[in-house]
Design a protein around this motif. Structure first.
Motif, PDB file in Angstrom:
ATOM      1  N   GLY A  72      14.722  60.317  57.338  1.00  0.00           N
ATOM      2  CA  GLY A  72      13.623  59.460  57.773  1.00  0.00           C
ATOM      3  C   GLY A  72      12.383  60.172  58.247  1.00  0.00           C
ATOM      4  N   PHE A  73      12.360  61.506  58.140  1.00  0.00           N
ATOM      5  CA  PHE A  73      11.230  62.274  58.659  1.00  0.00           C
ATOM      6  C   PHE A  73      10.304  62.807  57.567  1.00  0.00           C
ATOM      7  CE2 PHE A  73      14.569  62.947  61.974  1.00  0.00           C
ATOM      8  CZ  PHE A  73      13.955  62.211  62.971  1.00  0.00           C
ATOM      9  N   GLY A  74      10.465  62.297  56.342  1.00  0.00           N
ATOM     10  CA  GLY A  74       9.636  62.757  55.251  1.00  0.00           C
ATOM     11  C   GLY A  74      10.241  63.934  54.518  1.00  0.00           C
ATOM     12  N   GLY A  75       9.571  64.352  53.446  1.00  0.00           N
ATOM     13  CA  GLY A  75      10.108  65.452  52.671  1.00  0.00           C
ATOM     14  C   GLY A  75       9.149  65.949  51.621  1.00  0.00           C
ATOM     15  N   VAL A  76       9.661  66.821  50.758  1.00  0.00           N
ATOM     16  CA  VAL A  76       8.901  67.430  49.669  1.00  0.00           C
ATOM     17  C   VAL A  76       9.532  66.987  48.352  1.00  0.00           C
ATOM     18  CG1 VAL A  76       8.109  69.585  48.617  1.00  0.00           C
ATOM     19  CG2 VAL A  76       8.380  69.433  51.111  1.00  0.00           C
ATOM     20  N   PHE A  77       8.696  66.567  47.402  1.00  0.00           N
ATOM     21  CA  PHE A  77       9.208  66.101  46.120  1.00  0.00           C
ATOM     22  C   PHE A  77       8.631  66.911  44.962  1.00  0.00           C
ATOM     23  CE2 PHE A  77       5.387  63.479  46.835  1.00  0.00           C
ATOM     24  CZ  PHE A  77       4.707  63.646  45.642  1.00  0.00           C
ATOM     25  N   LYS A  78       9.317  66.799  43.838  1.00  0.00           N
ATOM     26  CA  LYS A  78       8.868  67.380  42.573  1.00  0.00           C
ATOM     27  C   LYS A  78       8.908  66.282  41.537  1.00  0.00           C
ATOM     28  CE  LYS A  78      11.830  69.851  40.161  1.00  0.00           C
ATOM     29  NZ  LYS A  78      12.657  71.000  39.680  1.00  0.00           N
ATOM     30  N   ILE A  79       7.896  66.249  40.665  1.00  0.00           N
ATOM     31  CA  ILE A  79       7.902  65.271  39.579  1.00  0.00           C
ATOM     32  C   ILE A  79       7.297  65.908  38.335  1.00  0.00           C
ATOM     33  CG2 ILE A  79       5.656  64.252  40.242  1.00  0.00           C
ATOM     34  CD1 ILE A  79       6.933  61.510  39.372  1.00  0.00           C
ATOM     35  N   THR A  80       7.930  65.660  37.198  1.00  0.00           N
ATOM     36  CA  THR A  80       7.380  66.159  35.943  1.00  0.00           C
ATOM     37  C   THR A  80       6.199  65.288  35.529  1.00  0.00           C
ATOM     38  OG1 THR A  80       8.728  64.766  34.504  1.00  0.00           O
ATOM     39  CG2 THR A  80       9.720  66.846  35.253  1.00  0.00           C
ATOM     40  N   PRO A  81       5.349  65.763  34.639  1.00  0.00           N
ATOM     41  CA  PRO A  81       4.207  64.947  34.197  1.00  0.00           C
ATOM     42  C   PRO A  81       4.604  63.618  33.572  1.00  0.00           C
ATOM     43  CG  PRO A  81       3.868  67.238  33.591  1.00  0.00           C
ATOM     44  CD  PRO A  81       5.284  67.134  34.093  1.00  0.00           C
ATOM     45  N   GLY A  83       7.389  61.893  34.679  1.00  0.00           N
ATOM     46  CA  GLY A  83       7.991  61.018  35.669  1.00  0.00           C
ATOM     47  C   GLY A  83       9.398  61.321  36.119  1.00  0.00           C
ATOM     48  N   THR A  84      10.004  62.426  35.714  1.00  0.00           N
ATOM     49  CA  THR A  84      11.329  62.787  36.224  1.00  0.00           C
ATOM     50  C   THR A  84      11.171  63.323  37.645  1.00  0.00           C
ATOM     51  OG1 THR A  84      12.109  63.311  34.004  1.00  0.00           O
ATOM     52  CG2 THR A  84      13.385  64.181  35.853  1.00  0.00           C
ATOM     53  N   TYR A  85      11.788  62.654  38.596  1.00  0.00           N
ATOM     54  CA  TYR A  85      11.496  62.858  40.027  1.00  0.00           C
ATOM     55  C   TYR A  85      12.720  63.386  40.778  1.00  0.00           C
ATOM     56  CZ  TYR A  85      10.428  61.416  44.881  1.00  0.00           C
ATOM     57  OH  TYR A  85      10.221  61.376  46.243  1.00  0.00           O
ATOM     58  N   SER A  86      12.475  64.259  41.756  1.00  0.00           N
ATOM     59  CA  SER A  86      13.559  64.705  42.632  1.00  0.00           C
ATOM     60  C   SER A  86      12.980  65.116  43.983  1.00  0.00           C
ATOM     61  CB  SER A  86      14.327  65.882  42.017  1.00  0.00           C
ATOM     62  OG  SER A  86      13.465  66.986  41.790  1.00  0.00           O
ATOM     63  N   VAL A  87      13.773  64.931  45.025  1.00  0.00           N
ATOM     64  CA  VAL A  87      13.417  65.396  46.366  1.00  0.00           C
ATOM     65  C   VAL A  87      14.001  66.788  46.528  1.00  0.00           C
ATOM     66  CG1 VAL A  87      13.657  65.018  48.842  1.00  0.00           C
ATOM     67  CG2 VAL A  87      13.387  63.058  47.307  1.00  0.00           C
ATOM     68  N   ILE A  88      13.160  67.766  46.877  1.00  0.00           N
ATOM     69  CA  ILE A  88      13.675  69.131  47.000  1.00  0.00           C
ATOM     70  C   ILE A  88      13.872  69.537  48.459  1.00  0.00           C
ATOM     71  CG2 ILE A  88      12.651  69.823  44.795  1.00  0.00           C
ATOM     72  CD1 ILE A  88      10.537  71.393  46.390  1.00  0.00           C
ATOM     73  N   SER A 377       7.803  48.372  46.842  1.00  0.00           N
ATOM     74  CA  SER A 377       6.744  48.072  47.821  1.00  0.00           C
ATOM     75  C   SER A 377       6.493  49.190  48.817  1.00  0.00           C
ATOM     76  CB  SER A 377       7.075  46.773  48.583  1.00  0.00           C
ATOM     77  OG  SER A 377       7.185  45.679  47.689  1.00  0.00           O
ATOM     78  N   VAL A 378       6.914  50.431  48.494  1.00  0.00           N
ATOM     79  CA  VAL A 378       6.683  51.552  49.406  1.00  0.00           C
ATOM     80  C   VAL A 378       5.949  52.697  48.706  1.00  0.00           C
ATOM     81  CG1 VAL A 378       8.538  51.067  51.038  1.00  0.00           C
ATOM     82  CG2 VAL A 378       9.036  52.381  48.948  1.00  0.00           C
ATOM     83  N   GLY A 379       5.210  52.361  47.661  1.00  0.00           N
ATOM     84  CA  GLY A 379       4.369  53.356  47.028  1.00  0.00           C
ATOM     85  C   GLY A 379       4.838  53.799  45.661  1.00  0.00           C
ATOM     86  N   ALA A 380       3.944  54.478  44.959  1.00  0.00           N
ATOM     87  CA  ALA A 380       4.227  54.925  43.594  1.00  0.00           C
ATOM     88  C   ALA A 380       3.412  56.163  43.259  1.00  0.00           C
ATOM     89  CB  ALA A 380       3.897  53.809  42.597  1.00  0.00           C
ATOM     90  N   LEU A 381       3.888  56.900  42.290  1.00  0.00           N
ATOM     91  CA  LEU A 381       3.136  57.988  41.671  1.00  0.00           C
ATOM     92  C   LEU A 381       2.668  57.510  40.310  1.00  0.00           C
ATOM     93  CD1 LEU A 381       5.590  60.831  42.614  1.00  0.00           C
ATOM     94  CD2 LEU A 381       3.167  60.898  43.170  1.00  0.00           C
ATOM     95  N   PHE A 382       1.420  57.827  39.957  1.00  0.00           N
ATOM     96  CA  PHE A 382       0.891  57.329  38.694  1.00  0.00           C
ATOM     97  C   PHE A 382       0.104  58.396  37.951  1.00  0.00           C
ATOM     98  CE2 PHE A 382      -2.400  56.319  41.858  1.00  0.00           C
ATOM     99  CZ  PHE A 382      -3.570  56.767  41.245  1.00  0.00           C
ATOM    100  N   SER A 383       0.018  58.214  36.645  1.00  0.00           N
ATOM    101  CA  SER A 383      -0.880  59.023  35.814  1.00  0.00           C
ATOM    102  C   SER A 383      -2.001  58.117  35.324  1.00  0.00           C
ATOM    103  CB  SER A 383      -0.139  59.642  34.633  1.00  0.00           C
ATOM    104  OG  SER A 383       0.305  58.648  33.725  1.00  0.00           O
TER     105      SER A 383
END
Length: 545
Positions: A72-81, A83-88, A377-383
């Motif tokens: 619940g304290f946030g984190g760092v993510f990785k996403i491919t161009p 849209g393949t997403y992961s929390v690192i 309803s908690v946000g999105a990543l977009f191109s």
């Protein structure tokens, strides 16, 4: 009709159809918004400004959100161009920090650097380093006296060190700091309110070597914020104090455009009270390019927390948190002359309220983050595709001959050439998305080009080759003496000065040699040579007899 004329007619018709198809395809590719990932509570939520996205050596995008994740304290993510997403990394809320609003900076070592707004040993936040595999190291714990509650990530300067600002701490209005990749920390300056208060945007380094930043409040005009210049030693100059009429409370970062001017946004103020897009010259002259309308239902957008970016077509692109036909914000384009257009109106289902500054990936597309909306309803990543071609991006963007330079892009496997302003460089293809090259002798300031099996990729910015002055002869003489100056990267020299700043008449003999005449009025002092890549200063003085 003869057979020959018939064949010619068919060839013309085929050409017209091909061109039409190309135009239709190009038009279809422009202004295309794609929701590539929807955040959810367990895998991070609601990215907030500044939230800087960084492109890694692997071609993926990396960022932070201040909340959500397994703890619940946030984190760092990785996403491919695509849209393949992961929390690192998930922050633990204590020793390693919590609430990372910053986003990330890619360092020359391939690691990423960022900050947390809270947590750490004193709960005033930390500076951290994280690898692409998610191994995090805390480099510094803020204690308030040396800064506190940093919003933004530090940026890497041309000297290899990292420079950043904190929202609070010091004498109360925030601080400027320097930190090395190994964690050696130096507090450079504590802001006075008249200079700057609550700097939430990251710094940028100008082509003059100084750092520039935005302050959400403070300044000399009643607290509406300011633009500041900072030397690497921490000397602060106020470039502009906002006065509401020309904008107030900037949250987004500046960008120095290819014309040398600085461009940015403010969250409020302006003639319509909805914020502005502005241009600021190095001579401290500010021009409002566009006024946003604060009234509800404003179709051109309002509530501007994000800055603008200059894309490879020379135009500037940005987002607003609110306004537009749906009330969830917009994507817009604006020229350096202030010609403004709305490109897209965000919809709740695919991401809403984009607070963070977009980034142009080397594939040509723009990428951004929405604070809310999306499937959960908690946000999105977009191109966002505006039809721009792929390119390469070098870092750093300036350096001397023999400097190692990283090049980001794609399709590098099998590359046959890397050039700096047309001069061949030695290079190593370390992956399909990353090349390490060395600034070649004889190169001047100009674009970097990489020849790949898929075609030639050009850099988005000119690489500035920094000149050097190694020696001069003779070491003394009267006015009128011919002085031979030896160094590197001198071909593009535009000015030579002697002591007292007196400009000399000179001729460029080669990339390593200049002949200059000691000018009238010159006094004993150092010799300087200026090129498009910067100004080189001799280490010793020329004595005027």
């Amino acid at each position: 009709m003869t057979k020959q004329r018939h064949n010619l007619h068919l060839l013309v018709m085929a050409t017209i159809l091909a061109i039409t198809a190309l135009e239709i395809s190009s038009a279809h590719a422009q202004n295309t918004y794609v929701d590539i990932h929807d955040f959810n509570t367990s895998t991070l939520v609601s990215p907030q400004y500044p939230g800087i996205l960084a492109q890694g050596r692997d071609g993926n995008l990396y960022g932070t959100t201040p909340s959500g994740g397994t703890l619940g304290f946030g984190g760092v993510f990785k996403i491919t161009p695509t849209g393949t997403y992961s929390v690192i990394y998930n922050f633990d809320g204590t020793a390693h920090g919590k609430t990372p609003r910053s986003g990330l900076t890619l360092g020359s070592d391939g690691n990423f650097y960022g900050t947390t707004w809270q947590g750490g040993t004193s709960n005033y936040g930390v500076v951290f380093q994280i690898t692409s595999a998610g191994i995090l190291t805390v480099l510094h714990n803020f204690s308030y006296s040396d800064g506190g509650n940093p919003y933004s990530p530090p940026i890497q300067g041309t000297d290899g060190n990292y420079y950043g600002v904190t929202e609070a701490g010091g004498t109360g209005s925030g601080t400027v700091y320097k930190i090395t990749s190994s964690g050696t920390f130096t507090s450079l300056h504590s802001f006075s309110f008249a200079e700057c208060a609550t700097p939430v945007a990251p710094l940028i380094q100008g082509t003059d070597g100084n750092f520039y930043g935005m302050c959400e409040s403070g300044g000399a005009a009643g607290g509406d914020g300011s633009v500041i210049k900072i030397t690497s030693a921490g000397v602060v100059t106020v470039m502009y104090s906002f006065d509401f009429t020309h904008g107030s409370h900037p949250n987004g970062p500046l960008v120095q455009a290819t014309d040398g001017n600085f461009y940015g946004t403010t969250n409020g103020g302006g003639s319509l009270d909805g914020g502005v897009v502005f241009k600021l010259t190095s001579a401290k002259v500010l021009t409002v390019l566009y006024n946003f309308n604060a009234k509800p239902g404003s179709v051109d957008g309002n509530v501007v927390d994000a800055g603008v970016i200059q894309a490879t077509d020379g135009n500037f692109y940005g987002v607003t948190d609110g306004g537009g036909t749906n009330g969830f914000g917009i994507v817009y384009k604006i020229t350096s002359a202030g010609v403004y257009s709305v490109l897209y109106n965000l919809v709740q289902a695919a991401g809403a309220v984009p607070e963070t500054t977009m980034r142009q990936h080397t594939n040509g597309k723009l990428y951004g983050q929405a604070n809310s909306g999306g499937a959960n309803s908690v946000g999105a990543l977009f191109s966002f595709d505006v039809g721009l071609k792929a390119f390469v991006s070098e870092f750093p963007t300036s350096g001397k001959v023999a400097k190692s330079v990283g090049i980001l892009g794609s399709g590098f496997t099998g590359a046959t050439s890397v050039t700096f302003n047309g001069t061949n460089a030695t290079y190593s293809v370390l992956s399909d998305t990353y090349i390490s090259a060395t600034v070649p002798s004889g190169a001047g300031t100009g674009f970097v080009n990489v020849v790949t099996p898929g075609g030639t990729l050009k850099s988005n910015l000119k690489f500035r080759v920094t000149p050097t002055v190694l020696s001069f002869s003779p070491s003394s003489g009267p006015v009128g003496t011919q002085v031979t100056i030896t160094g590197n990267s001198l071909t593009q020299a535009s000015k030579v000065t002697f002591g007292g700043g007196k400009v000399a008449v000179f001729s460029v003999n080669s990339d390593t040699k200049i002949t200059a005449t000691v000018p009238a009025g010159a006094i004993t002092g150092k010799i300087q040579v200026t090129t498009p890549g910067g100004t080189a200063t001799s280490s010793t003085t020329f004595t005027v007899n």
